[in-house]
Design a protein around this motif. Sequence first.
Motif, short mmCIF file in Angstrom:
data_model
loop_
_atom_site.label_atom_id
_atom_site.label_comp_id
_atom_site.label_asym_id
_atom_site.label_seq_id
_atom_site.Cartn_x
_atom_site.Cartn_y
_atom_site.Cartn_z
N ALA A 23 0.83 -1.21 0.00
CA ALA A 23 0.00 0.00 0.00
C ALA A 23 0.86 1.25 0.00
CB ALA A 23 -0.94 0.00 1.21
N LEU A 24 1.89 1.27 0.81
CA LEU A 24 2.76 2.45 0.86
C LEU A 24 3.54 2.65 -0.43
CD1 LEU A 24 3.96 2.16 4.55
CD2 LEU A 24 2.36 3.83 3.60
N ARG A 25 4.02 1.54 -1.00
CA ARG A 25 4.75 1.65 -2.28
C ARG A 25 3.84 2.20 -3.37
NH1 ARG A 25 5.21 -1.37 -6.79
NH2 ARG A 25 4.38 -3.29 -5.90
N LEU A 26 2.63 1.64 -3.46
CA LEU A 26 1.70 2.10 -4.49
C LEU A 26 1.27 3.55 -4.25
CD1 LEU A 26 -0.50 -1.12 -4.84
CD2 LEU A 26 1.33 -0.33 -6.36
N ALA A 27 1.15 3.94 -3.00
CA ALA A 27 0.79 5.32 -2.69
C ALA A 27 1.91 6.28 -3.11
CB ALA A 27 0.48 5.46 -1.21
N GLU A 28 3.13 5.91 -2.81
CA GLU A 28 4.27 6.75 -3.21
C GLU A 28 4.34 6.88 -4.73
OE1 GLU A 28 7.59 4.88 -1.30
OE2 GLU A 28 7.12 5.80 0.64
N GLU A 29 3.93 5.83 -5.43
CA GLU A 29 3.93 5.85 -6.90
C GLU A 29 2.67 6.50 -7.48
OE1 GLU A 29 4.42 1.71 -7.90
OE2 GLU A 29 6.49 1.66 -7.16
N LYS A 30 1.73 6.88 -6.59
CA LYS A 30 0.45 7.49 -7.02
C LYS A 30 -0.26 6.59 -8.04
CE LYS A 30 1.31 11.63 -5.08
NZ LYS A 30 1.34 11.62 -3.67
N THR A 31 -0.35 5.31 -7.74
CA THR A 31 -0.95 4.33 -8.62
C THR A 31 -2.42 4.64 -8.85
OG1 THR A 31 0.59 2.65 -7.84
CG2 THR A 31 -1.42 1.86 -8.92
N PRO A 32 -2.85 4.79 -10.10
CA PRO A 32 -4.26 5.05 -10.39
C PRO A 32 -5.15 3.91 -9.85
CG PRO A 32 -2.91 5.44 -12.34
CD PRO A 32 -2.03 4.79 -11.31
N GLY A 33 -6.26 4.28 -9.27
CA GLY A 33 -7.20 3.31 -8.74
C GLY A 33 -6.91 2.90 -7.30
N LEU A 34 -5.78 3.33 -6.76
CA LEU A 34 -5.41 2.94 -5.40
C LEU A 34 -6.36 3.49 -4.35
CD1 LEU A 34 -3.50 1.57 -3.41
CD2 LEU A 34 -2.10 3.67 -3.46
N GLY A 35 -6.84 4.71 -4.53
CA GLY A 35 -7.72 5.32 -3.53
C GLY A 35 -8.95 4.47 -3.25
N ALA A 36 -9.58 3.97 -4.29
CA ALA A 36 -10.79 3.16 -4.12
C ALA A 36 -10.47 1.86 -3.38
CB ALA A 36 -11.43 2.86 -5.47
N VAL A 37 -9.34 1.25 -3.70
CA VAL A 37 -8.94 0.00 -3.03
C VAL A 37 -8.66 0.28 -1.55
CG1 VAL A 37 -7.21 -1.83 -2.92
CG2 VAL A 37 -8.09 -1.07 -5.14
N LEU A 38 -7.93 1.34 -1.27
CA LEU A 38 -7.63 1.68 0.13
C LEU A 38 -8.90 1.93 0.93
CD1 LEU A 38 -4.49 3.96 -0.29
CD2 LEU A 38 -4.56 1.64 0.65
N VAL A 39 -9.84 2.66 0.35
CA VAL A 39 -11.10 2.93 1.05
C VAL A 39 -11.82 1.63 1.37
CG1 VAL A 39 -13.40 3.95 0.78
CG2 VAL A 39 -11.37 5.30 0.24
N ARG A 40 -11.87 0.72 0.40
CA ARG A 40 -12.53 -0.57 0.66
C ARG A 40 -11.82 -1.33 1.79
NH1 ARG A 40 -13.07 -0.60 -4.99
NH2 ARG A 40 -11.33 -2.05 -5.30
N LEU A 41 -10.50 -1.32 1.77
CA LEU A 41 -9.75 -2.02 2.81
C LEU A 41 -9.95 -1.37 4.18
CD1 LEU A 41 -6.42 -2.68 0.89
CD2 LEU A 41 -8.06 -4.41 1.66
N ILE A 42 -9.93 -0.05 4.22
CA ILE A 42 -10.11 0.69 5.48
C ILE A 42 -11.48 0.40 6.07
CG2 ILE A 42 -10.41 3.02 6.42
CD1 ILE A 42 -8.15 3.86 4.36
N GLN A 43 -12.46 0.20 5.23
CA GLN A 43 -13.82 -0.03 5.70
C GLN A 43 -14.11 -1.49 6.03
OE1 GLN A 43 -15.87 1.81 2.37
NE2 GLN A 43 -16.26 3.64 3.59
N ARG A 44 -13.19 -2.38 5.74
CA ARG A 44 -13.42 -3.80 6.04
C ARG A 44 -13.37 -4.04 7.55
NH1 ARG A 44 -9.58 -7.43 2.32
NH2 ARG A 44 -9.50 -8.54 4.31
#
Length: 132
Positions: A23-44
Amino acid sequence: MSASDDLRTLETTAGAAERNTLALRLAEEKTPGLGAVLVRLIQRPDLADKRGALVHALGYLDCSDHVGLLVELVLTADFEVAHEALQALETVEEADGEDIEQAFDRFQAVHAQPDLPAWRKELLEDLAEMFD
């Protein structure tokens, strides 16, 4: 591995250390679509006690669409997650007016509670400054 493979791995991996590192690597790379995945994970619900790094990673991205979630985390999450959420909120420059109104209403309801721990009261004071 492609970005879509990385996102799929992030969402499906069971290991917290691997998930957080990715997650941190992808965030540093500003990977498109990451925000939606992180939100889903945070809400699990099963990750409720393992989401500090996920919220931190979300803070690398544009959080303007996640104001409600982040405010809710400041208001209700554990110490680490609440602090990470507040830091992510500090990066938001512009947000939807309706999201802000709903977040403010929720803030007022929690702020009125008499039995808040001192650390949460401090966070709420910082959050109140953002609403000004």
